[in-house]
Scaffold this active site. Structure first.
Site, PDB file in Angstrom:
ATOM      1  CD  GLN A 138      41.062  36.966  52.029  1.00 52.82           C
ATOM      2  OE1 GLN A 138      39.856  36.786  52.126  1.00 52.82           O
ATOM      3  NE2 GLN A 138      41.909  35.970  51.809  1.00 52.82           N
ATOM      4  N   GLY A 198      42.301  35.567  41.379  1.00 55.32           N
ATOM      5  CA  GLY A 198      41.149  34.813  40.905  1.00 55.32           C
ATOM      6  C   GLY A 198      40.639  33.741  41.848  1.00 55.32           C
ATOM      7  CG  HIS A 199      43.183  31.258  44.574  1.00 54.94           C
ATOM      8  ND1 HIS A 199      43.207  30.680  45.821  1.00 54.94           N
ATOM      9  CD2 HIS A 199      44.191  32.147  44.550  1.00 54.94           C
ATOM     10  CE1 HIS A 199      44.204  31.192  46.529  1.00 54.94           C
ATOM     11  NE2 HIS A 199      44.809  32.079  45.783  1.00 54.94           N
ATOM     12  CB  THR A 218      53.215  32.238  26.666  1.00 54.57           C
ATOM     13  OG1 THR A 218      54.357  32.225  25.804  1.00 54.57           O
ATOM     14  CG2 THR A 218      51.966  31.849  25.887  1.00 54.57           C
ATOM     15  CB  CYS A 246      50.890  32.737  53.103  1.00 59.64           C
ATOM     16  SG  CYS A 246      50.108  32.906  51.491  1.00 59.64           S
TER      17      CYS A 246
END
Length: 385
Positions: free
Chosen positions: A178, A199-200, A236, A323
């Site tokens: 945050q 990232g978001h 990957t 959440c």
């Protein structure tokens, strides 16, 4: 539409989406492949790692790519616990951590680890002395959230780092999810061993993140398989997502000073207006809090009803951490701060972004007043008033 749930997630920058699309279509190779297409992907991955390291003022080999904050926090806590369990099984954290920390710690108790949860004061801040008092010979990890995701309180991360420097066997992890882009944190000055970002939360894409692991700190892998991410995280790599992550972080850091100034002014204007309303209690501390989060409650308010009433006016806020928002339980953060349960059970969180505008403030306040009036009318009808 006025979107004020940016602590849950942010709208990606246009350039971030463009980067993702371009890499996904033109550089779609597996970076572990030996052929040229794989080599192009590997080069982009390496460039992204170097750019992110430069922006965070750390070394490229200290950047481990993850899928976001929850994975990063779980990796840090469980990976360190498993790596250093022969040294001790005592972990210290706080009573106001994100669920990805508190639940990870809870899982570790089943493996014989002992967790100490530091209390916080009325501002949601831990005491350095209380931390010092809880350190034991078998303490191996201290994990502290930088900016609380519900009320925005900022922990004394640098002071804690200076304290822990006296205990070289203790690993220091900070959840910076945050805080990134809305506050300042020097990883080296704060003496961090591990640090999580997602990232978001700063206009990047979901499914992208970083765990900083200071060179010299060993950590046990949680995902087994190939040798990706310096043999620390198999699988990957999401090359397109990570290129876009580097883009989002660069744009965020370029705008950070301006954004903090803007957010601070917005926060002050909103709080001043809220305080003029009857029955409003502001839970975000005036000092030692991030500029983008405002947590408050209104007497007799049912938060989920209030959220939907604002949504009818195309204004989007939340009740608590994304959440935990569907659990219909009082905020554990507010309870830990000593807020009465009736208030902790009716809290609302407004979380701003650099795109929030000052001219939206009166629209928001008017919408809140309308929603309160509607709720009061419904309650009056039920009570026969």
């Amino acid at each position: 539409m006025i979107y004020l749930d940016n602590s849950a997630t942010t709208k990606p920058f246009d350039d971030v989406i463009d980067s993702y699309v371009k890499v996904s279509t033109s550089y779609f190779g597996n970076p572990s492949s030996l052929h040229g297409i794989g080599g192009q992907a590997e080069k982009l991955l390496s460039q992204s790692r170097t750019q992110i390291a430069s922006l965070l003022h750390v070394k490229p080999q200290e950047i481990i790519f993850t899928s976001g904050g929850s994975e990063g926090n779980n990796f840090a806590i469980k990976g360190i616990a498993l790596q250093y369990q022969n040294r001790g099984k005592h972990i210290i954290t706080t009573s106001i951590e994100h669920p990805s920390v508190s639940e990870a710690c809870k899982q570790l108790t089943d493996l014989g680890f002992e967790i100490t949860y530091l209390p916080v004061d009325k501002n949601g801040v831990v005491s350095i002395e209380s931390l010092k008092d809880e350190i034991r010979e078998d303490t191996i990890l201290v994990s502290i959230i930088h900016v609380n995701n519900e009320v925005g309180s900022i922990q004394p991360i640098e002071e804690i780092g200076r304290l822990l420097e006296k205990y070289p066997k203790i690993i220091y992890h900070v959840d910076h999810v945050q805080g990134i882009g809305k506050t300042y944190l020097d990883f080296h000055k704060a003496k961090l061993d591990l640090c999580t970002i997602s990232g978001h939360k700063f206009n990047g894409l979901k499914g992208t993140g970083v765990l900083f692991v200071r060179q010299g700190v060993r950590i046990q892998s949680l995902i087994s398989g190939g040798d990706q991410e310096m043999q620390k995280r198999a699988g990957t790599e999401n090359v397109a997502g990570l290129v876009s992550l580097a883009k989002a972080l660069r744009l965020t850091m370029e705008k950070r000073d301006e954004a903090i100034h803007h957010l601070t002014a917005l926060k002050k204007a909103i709080i001043q207006s809220l305080l003029k309303m009857n029955g409003v209690k502001i839970h975000t501390p005036e000092d030692s809090s991030a500029p983008h989060i405002i947590n408050f409650s209104i007497d007799g308010l049912k938060p989920e009803v209030f959220v939907h009433l604002l949504e009818e006016q195309e204004i989007y806020v939340s009740t608590t951490s994304a959440c935990s928002s569907k659990k219909n339980e009082p905020s554990k953060t507010l309870l830990a701060m000593g807020v009465p349960e009736v208030e902790a059970n009716s809290s609302i969180r407004i979380s701003l972004s650099h795109e929030s505008k000052m001219e939206e403030v009166p629209i928001l306040i008017n919408a809140i007043e309308i929603a309160i009036q509607k709720l009061q009318n419904v309650m009056g009808e039920r009570n026969g008033i």
